[in-house]
Enzyme design. Sequence first.
Site, mmCIF file in Angstrom:
data_model
loop_
_atom_site.group_PDB
_atom_site.id
_atom_site.type_symbol
_atom_site.label_atom_id
_atom_site.label_comp_id
_atom_site.label_asym_id
_atom_site.label_seq_id
_atom_site.Cartn_x
_atom_site.Cartn_y
_atom_site.Cartn_z
ATOM 1 N N SER A 181 47.667 88.595 -39.390
ATOM 2 C CA SER A 181 46.952 87.600 -38.409
ATOM 3 C C SER A 181 45.632 87.985 -37.859
ATOM 4 C CB SER A 181 47.789 86.892 -37.172
ATOM 5 O OG SER A 181 48.893 86.213 -37.880
ATOM 6 N N HIS A 228 45.339 88.203 -32.334
ATOM 7 C CA HIS A 228 44.427 87.416 -32.938
ATOM 8 C C HIS A 228 42.916 87.405 -32.156
ATOM 9 C CE1 HIS A 228 47.395 84.313 -33.922
ATOM 10 N NE2 HIS A 228 47.375 85.260 -34.660
#
Length: 275
Positions: A181, A228
């Site tokens: 991610s 993230h």
Amino acid sequence: MSAGQPRNAEDFCYRHPDRRSYVLCQRCLRTICPECQTQAAVGVICPECLAQQRQQTPPRVKRAARRLDSRPLVSYWIVGITAALFVVALFVPLTGFLAFNSLYLMPELGAFQPWRLFTALLAHGSFWHLALNMLAVWLIGRSLEPLLGHMRFLALYLIAGLGGSVAVALLAPGTFVIGASGAVFGLLGALLIIGRHIGANITGILVILGINLVLSFLPGSSISWQAHVGGLAVGALLGLIYARTRAASQATMQNLLVGAVAAGLVVLCAVPALT
């Protein structure tokens, strides 16, 4: 051809004398059959002339041709390798050897394994985790990799993934994380910046980023928002570097700046080890 008709050797492929053809190589004018034909700018050429043409092509032209390759080959390799390891992990317990934790950056604990900063990108907790990340890599890679070139795209993916791991080490020490991610958010961040510089419509990218960031911060979410945010910040920075150093004369500067970002992240890895 009838039995009584004389055989004209010029009507047969010079490499396959049993195959009749009336097509000539545009360079040497020898007859070639369909198997031996390579389409050129005008007409076709034979294998020998093609090899000679490639030898005479200047190296800088060959390098430029490679850069213009529009196939997202690195994206395909990333998806393929990551998916293959997921399948292997169904039968062999690999995840524990790939996951990242800031504890692996502390030599005093006797488990100094800095490569986990990158191997965490290859491990995923579920099929949907894998599918969503690899779908994003494939979709973004189709647009971004042809713009950057294979090596720049690979550097972006790896350094953004490194940024995500470093952010986890700094903001959530002692936490185990897996997944690509951080790297995916890095691709999104770079695409956002580069798209802005080339005048593309970036509204869709902003919406996707906003939705994913909100989901990362929801109470009870198991998503690592640190990865993230770290990947997004590093990807945006690299996108800015790529966008501002596009000229061929700036290639050295671009490489130095990208290297400086990677080196800076490596230096930051020492911070949790000192706390």
